[in-house]
Design an enzyme around this catalytic site. Sequence first.
Site, PDB file in Angstrom:
ATOM      1  NE  ARG A 147      28.598 -25.880 139.396  1.00 26.67           N
ATOM      2  CZ  ARG A 147      28.289 -24.973 140.332  1.00 26.67           C
ATOM      3  NH1 ARG A 147      29.065 -23.917 140.531  1.00 26.67           N
ATOM      4  NH2 ARG A 147      27.192 -25.100 141.050  1.00 26.67           N
ATOM      5  CE1 TYR A 159      26.780 -22.330 144.891  1.00 25.71           C
ATOM      6  CE2 TYR A 159      28.418 -23.986 144.295  1.00 25.71           C
ATOM      7  CZ  TYR A 159      27.647 -22.887 143.963  1.00 25.71           C
ATOM      8  OH  TYR A 159      27.733 -22.358 142.710  1.00 25.71           O
ATOM      9  CG  ASP A 220      32.174 -23.284 142.526  1.00 22.08           C
ATOM     10  OD1 ASP A 220      33.094 -22.994 143.325  1.00 22.08           O
ATOM     11  OD2 ASP A 220      31.345 -22.459 142.094  1.00 22.08           O
ATOM     12  CG  HIS A 222      30.680 -21.582 146.497  1.00 17.45           C
ATOM     13  ND1 HIS A 222      30.021 -20.778 147.389  1.00 17.45           N
ATOM     14  CD2 HIS A 222      30.269 -21.204 145.272  1.00 17.45           C
ATOM     15  CE1 HIS A 222      29.222 -19.957 146.715  1.00 17.45           C
ATOM     16  NE2 HIS A 222      29.360 -20.191 145.428  1.00 17.45           N
ATOM     17  CD  GLU A 246      33.661 -21.770 139.873  1.00 17.02           C
ATOM     18  OE1 GLU A 246      33.299 -22.628 139.039  1.00 17.02           O
ATOM     19  OE2 GLU A 246      32.929 -20.833 140.207  1.00 17.02           O
ATOM     20  CD  GLU A 272      31.630 -17.582 141.848  1.00 13.92           C
ATOM     21  OE1 GLU A 272      31.693 -18.381 140.905  1.00 13.92           O
ATOM     22  OE2 GLU A 272      30.875 -17.740 142.816  1.00 13.92           O
ATOM     23  NE  ARG A 293      33.941 -19.463 137.585  1.00 15.78           N
ATOM     24  CZ  ARG A 293      32.749 -19.535 137.009  1.00 15.78           C
ATOM     25  NH1 ARG A 293      32.602 -19.385 135.715  1.00 15.78           N
ATOM     26  NH2 ARG A 293      31.673 -19.757 137.726  1.00 15.78           N
ATOM     27  CG  ASP A 326      23.709 -14.704 140.385  1.00 16.68           C
ATOM     28  OD1 ASP A 326      23.666 -15.949 140.504  1.00 16.68           O
ATOM     29  OD2 ASP A 326      24.759 -14.054 140.524  1.00 16.68           O
ATOM     30  CD  GLU A 349      28.597 -20.541 136.001  1.00 14.47           C
ATOM     31  OE1 GLU A 349      29.260 -19.495 136.168  1.00 14.47           O
ATOM     32  OE2 GLU A 349      28.172 -21.227 136.935  1.00 14.47           O
ATOM     33  CD1 TRP A 412      26.649 -21.288 151.701  1.00 15.45           C
ATOM     34  CD2 TRP A 412      26.861 -19.734 150.108  1.00 15.45           C
ATOM     35  NE1 TRP A 412      25.849 -21.646 150.650  1.00 15.45           N
ATOM     36  CE2 TRP A 412      25.959 -20.707 149.654  1.00 15.45           C
ATOM     37  CE3 TRP A 412      27.170 -18.645 149.272  1.00 15.45           C
ATOM     38  CZ2 TRP A 412      25.336 -20.648 148.404  1.00 15.45           C
ATOM     39  CZ3 TRP A 412      26.548 -18.578 148.032  1.00 15.45           C
ATOM     40  CH2 TRP A 412      25.636 -19.568 147.595  1.00 15.45           C
TER      41      TRP A 412
HETATM   42  O1  EZ4 Z   1      27.310 -18.881 144.130  1.00 14.35           O
HETATM   43  O2  EZ4 Z   1      26.032 -16.955 141.426  1.00 14.35           O
HETATM   44  O3  EZ4 Z   1      30.033 -20.750 139.938  1.00 14.35           O
HETATM   45  N1  EZ4 Z   1      29.006 -20.303 140.309  1.00 14.35           N
HETATM   46  C1  EZ4 Z   1      28.734 -19.904 141.553  1.00 14.35           C
HETATM   47  C2  EZ4 Z   1      27.374 -19.285 141.742  1.00 14.35           C
HETATM   48  C3  EZ4 Z   1      27.349 -18.261 142.865  1.00 14.35           C
HETATM   49  C4  EZ4 Z   1      26.113 -17.407 142.738  1.00 14.35           C
HETATM   50  C5  EZ4 Z   1      26.168 -16.243 143.692  1.00 14.35           C
HETATM   51  O4  EZ4 Z   1      25.252 -15.303 143.332  1.00 14.35           O
HETATM   52  O5  EZ4 Z   1      29.556 -20.032 142.427  1.00 14.35           O
HETATM   53  O6  EZ4 Z   1      26.420 -20.300 141.979  1.00 14.35           O
HETATM   54 CO    CO Z   2      31.506 -20.437 141.484  1.00 16.31          CO
END
Ligand code: EZ4
Ligand code: CO
Length: 412
Positions: A147, A159, A220, A222, A246, A272, A293, A326, A349, A412
């Site tokens: 990525r 991010y 990503d 986001h 993504e 996600e 995801r 996480d 991932e 975010w």
């Molecule tokens: O922002 O896991 O694709 N991965 C992501 C992650 C999320 C975090 C949030 O807890 O977008 O980095």
């Molecule tokens: Co993501």
Amino acid sequence: MIIEQAEVIVTSPDRNFVTLKLTTDDGLTGLGDATLNGRELAVVSYLKEHVVPLLLGRDAHRIEDTWQFLYRSAYWRRGPVTMAAVAAVDTALWDIKGKAAGMPVYQLLGGASRTGLLAYGHASGKTTEELFDSIRSYQEQGYRAIRVQTGVPGLKSIYGIASNATFEANTGVRYDYEPAQRGDLPKEEDWDTRSYLRHVPTVFEAVRNEFGPEVPLLHDAHHRLTPVQAAKLGKSLEPYDLFWLEDVTPAENQEALRLVRQHTTTPLAIGEIFNTVWDYQFIIREQLIDYVRSAVTHTGGISHLKKILDYAAQYQIKSGMHGPTDISPVGMAAQMHLSLAVHNFGILEYMKHGQKTDQVFAQSFTWENGMLHPGDKPGLGVELDTDEAGRYPYVRAYLPFNRLADGTVHDW
Ligand code: EZ4
Ligand code: CO
């Protein structure tokens, strides 16, 4: 096999993790991951106050019945807190069933459909030079798919970029993307969509020129773009042949992806922050995405994510489970077993956990030539060292948030 004990274990070795541990009357134990980044204690309370009393005395073999009971009897359905709690119970019950059967969980799900799982890691850099170094270091660690997240000229902090100084100072661990900060109020980041849209294609051109056409590259966005901005990004990245793009638009609005899809052949991934099959109902049926995801941890567990993936398979849509740090080692193990078993696996991932985390959770997966395998121990193959876990009490942590130049809060 009666559930006799249900403990909710909170530990913070390199970051916070919430784990449910079930013990049966014949002494079998099962683990489930209930970690919800930045909102961990909400799930702890949901489990301790509301779910644990319902579990004691139940037959641990009845995984589907327990899932339906917890989902339907609450009346209040879905949402990340509820579905993380349900996921933890479901996962722990699969772990117990595997141990009772003397088989790894993937065997109970139908057996292996492949020899290993292609995994991707997160390379990032503020500058192209830093990014190239990061990609090389991931390749040296064996990653075959990568990525790519890049800094954007004019933006201070965005991010996906490494060197989160506060986080490193708090933990002594360098995470290459970890956005959650411990022991502080949330960090403010900045955002400008036009600068981002101008800059990202130039970075992918440079990466393709340097690393060649073969390496699968992912990116990503986001959840930050409008549908028309997302369509533009997808089109401008087509020459660089992404594995996926993504989370281009905010996840609440499934219809946004219609417009994106009409304009670009760049493969799309989302989910996600989805919790159930209902979040996917429309976008799978209309074939608006290419990859699901969802993580086991945030989507009601192995049982429910398997149903989503079986539905997706009818439309040639594949898995791409969320696997940032996480997701605990228990959650990662659960999704390795599911990924190995389903036919429509796409990619997983995988970001390595810190050393302390690996001491709290004894794991049995393998990582060889860029491929993961959950191992062949009965159950999930993960055990939690409660003494070690007890050495690391919970530390409040928040994900950052975004503001535009004029001060407006942005996704975010
Ligand atoms: O922002 O896991 O694709 N991965 C992501 C992650 C999320 C975090 C949030 O807890 O977008 O980095
Ligand atoms: Co993501």
